[in-house]
Design a protein around this motif. Structure first.
Motif, short mmCIF file in Angstrom:
data_model
loop_
_atom_site.label_atom_id
_atom_site.label_comp_id
_atom_site.label_asym_id
_atom_site.label_seq_id
_atom_site.Cartn_x
_atom_site.Cartn_y
_atom_site.Cartn_z
N ALA A 1 -2.80 7.47 6.37
CA ALA A 1 -3.79 6.61 5.72
C ALA A 1 -3.12 5.87 4.58
N TYR A 2 -3.87 4.94 3.98
CA TYR A 2 -3.27 4.05 2.98
C TYR A 2 -4.20 3.92 1.77
N VAL B 1 3.97 -0.05 2.50
CA VAL B 1 3.76 -0.87 3.70
C VAL B 1 2.89 -2.08 3.39
N HIS B 2 3.08 -3.11 4.18
CA HIS B 2 2.16 -4.25 4.21
C HIS B 2 1.13 -3.98 5.30
N TRP C 1 0.84 -1.20 0.00
CA TRP C 1 0.00 0.00 0.00
C TRP C 1 0.88 1.25 0.00
N LEU C 2 0.38 2.30 -0.63
CA LEU C 2 1.01 3.62 -0.55
C LEU C 2 0.52 4.32 0.71
N THR C 3 1.38 5.12 1.30
CA THR C 3 1.03 5.84 2.52
C THR C 3 0.86 7.32 2.21
N VAL C 4 -0.25 7.90 2.70
CA VAL C 4 -0.52 9.32 2.51
C VAL C 4 -0.91 9.95 3.83
N TYR D 1 -7.62 2.85 6.74
CA TYR D 1 -6.93 3.12 8.00
C TYR D 1 -6.85 1.81 8.79
N LEU D 2 -5.90 1.76 9.71
CA LEU D 2 -5.86 0.65 10.65
C LEU D 2 -6.86 0.92 11.76
N LYS D 3 -7.58 -0.11 12.16
CA LYS D 3 -8.55 0.05 13.25
C LYS D 3 -7.84 0.51 14.51
#
Length: 252
Positions: free
Chosen positions: A96-97, A162-163, A85-88, A178-180
């Motif tokens: 966020a991803y 990132v994974h 994933w790309l990170t923004v 997003y990650l929970k």
């Protein structure tokens, strides 16, 4: 009879929620990297409440399979392979991803995706004016200059790739993942906080949305028909209730 009306209203509300999700899927057919979403609704028996026999449990799922790849031959278009994933940084400054690899340079010379700043090694990525960019397969961004028949490449920055564990992802209204919250404090520093060097991307290509328009249209029509049935059921129950009240009045 009241229980029948309650169950019909519950089913109708669930169908409306499904229609909202399907409508959003169809609206994003042309959005690069968009992932199809659907809800799975469970009716769990409630042993603590005599009047409400079931509790509604909604689980969100995302179809994370890649969409069709499209060749763009544009240096700032990238396809992130596998589960990378790309990170923004979103409008609120939160990480966020996204799978959307359509990169742009805004008026402040920041590298962005849908107006969200792309994150590199040390935060936002600034692009100098009047340079030719090249993005390598490991996310390294270089400037390319040609001088006396020789090509020189200078490293600018590196995309934060990132994974992410799919079971811990949640998508918000802005379309970003997003990650929970209960998993953000236990992130693997090798995969989340730092650039993952095992992820590969390919420039000059974009991943299209993976939404299946035919399947979503069929589900939308099916849900609409089920909704009509629930409304008819409520109407029939209401009519039966009126007739029962009339009979009671006559007998009195």
């Amino acid at each position: 009879m009241e229980n029948s009306i309650y169950n019909s209203m519950l089913s109708a509300n669930q169908l409306l929620e499904k229609q909202t999700i399907i409508s959003n899927n169809l609206a994003n057919i042309s959005t690069s990297g968009f992932k199809e979403k659907f809800n799975y609704i469970l009716q769990v028996p409630d042993t603590n409440n005599f009047y409400n026999n079931y509790n509604k449990v909604i689980k969100e799922y995302y179809n994370l399979y890649p969409g069709i790849l499209r060749h763009t031959e544009r240096n700032l278009d990238v396809f992130i392979k596998d589960d990378g994933w790309l990170t923004v940084k979103d409008m609120n400054g939160q990480e966020a991803y996204t799978k959307n690899g359509h990169l742009k340079i805004n008026s402040k010379n920041k590298l962005t995706i849908q107006n969200n700043e792309v994150i590199g090694r040390n935060g936002s990525i600034t692009i100098p004016n009047n340079v030719n960019l090249k993005i390598l397969s490991d996310g390294i961004i270089t400037t390319v200059e040609k001088n006396k028949n020789k090509i020189f490449q200078t490293q600018l920055d590196q995309l934060k790739l990132v994974h992410l564990p799919s079971q811990h992802l949640i998508q918000k209204e802005n379309g970003l993942f997003y990650l929970k919250i209960n998993h953000q404090l236990n992130q693997d520093s090798n995969n989340i906080n730092n650039i993952n060097r095992n992820i590969r991307l390919q420039s000059g290509m974009l991943e299209e949305s993976n939404v299946n328009p035919s399947k979503n249209m069929i589900e939308m029509i099916s849900n609409a028909r089920q909704f009509e049935m629930q409304m008819k059921m409520i109407s029939v129950c209401d009519q039966n209730s009126e007739r029962a009240n009339q009979l009671i009045d006559i007998n009195n």
